[in-house]
Enzyme design. Structure first.
Site: not given
Length: 229
Positions: A107-109, A111
């Protein structure tokens, strides 16, 4: 040495949780693996997991170690890696587990939500490889109120980086100046939901993964984790 006691090196590495079998093959080709002190780059190499000493980047592979499965609710601002050389908060900072684990997917930072951590490379491959088509589900807060036409376009697929996205299920849970959507999809390109939402004129404000295949986040709080069987 009996032939039946030998196994392919990449299979042993995968079962030990080093990486998926395909990724283990890449690691072998890169010359990062030694067997009994000798560098091995041949993919057909067979080893005795009970007798041979296998190391990756100098670190011994613990063959036969028990499988560990952890479900974690990643908070926003935490990297989807076990550690960060620049000292930023990563997944490993949230755990107190001696086993060497790896995140399944990312998950991107910005999210949050469900991340599976394990030392089972085969399971990681089963859950993430596109051919198995495991569905992922997200709660997405976007700017504005998407029209029915916009939602239909998202569900059919839109052109993103020159390639049509796979069909998705998009449901509006709450409308207003900001709208809450439930998005379920089998595809998983980098930042796909954020990019599609922006392309359709409704940038993402918040994004949370709540399901990965059969795994549900449930009531687990941000930063909390629990073991899975």
């Amino acid at each position: 040495m009996p032939e039946e006691s030998l196994e392919r090196l990449q299979k042993v590495m995968s079962h030990a949780g080093v990486a998926s079998r395909r990724k283990s093959e890449e690691i072998i080709r890169q010359g990062r693996v030694t067997v009994n002190g000798k560098v091995v780059t041949q993919l057909g190499t067979k080893v005795d997991p009970e007798r041979d000493e296998i190391r990756v980047d100098g670190e011994r592979v613990q063959v036969g170690s028990s499988r560990v499965y952890v479900l974690l609710n990643k908070p926003r601002g935490v990297l989807s890696t076990m550690e960060d050389e620049r000292g930023r908060t990563a997944l490993g900072d949230l755990l107190t587990i001696p086993a060497r684990l790896y995140p399944v997917g990312r998950l991107d930072v910005a999210s949050e939500g469900l991340i599976l951590l394990t030392n089972d490379g085969e399971l990681a491959n089963l859950l993430t490889h596109p051919r198995y088509e495991h569905e992922k589900e997200y709660l997405v807060l976007v700017n504005g109120s998407p029209s029915d036409k916009t939602l239909e376009a998202w569900q059919r697929g839109v052109m993103l980086d020159g390639e049509l996205t796979a069909p998705a299920r998009v449901e509006v849970l709450k409308r207003g100046d900001s709208s809450l959507l439930r998005v379920a999809m089998r595809e998983g390109r980098k930042r796909q939901i954020r990019n599609v939402a922006s392309l359709l004129g409704h940038p993402v404000r918040e994004l949370k993964r709540v399901r990965l295949g059969p795994l549900q986040l449930g009531a687990l709080g941000a930063g909390q984790w629990r073991y899975l069987t």
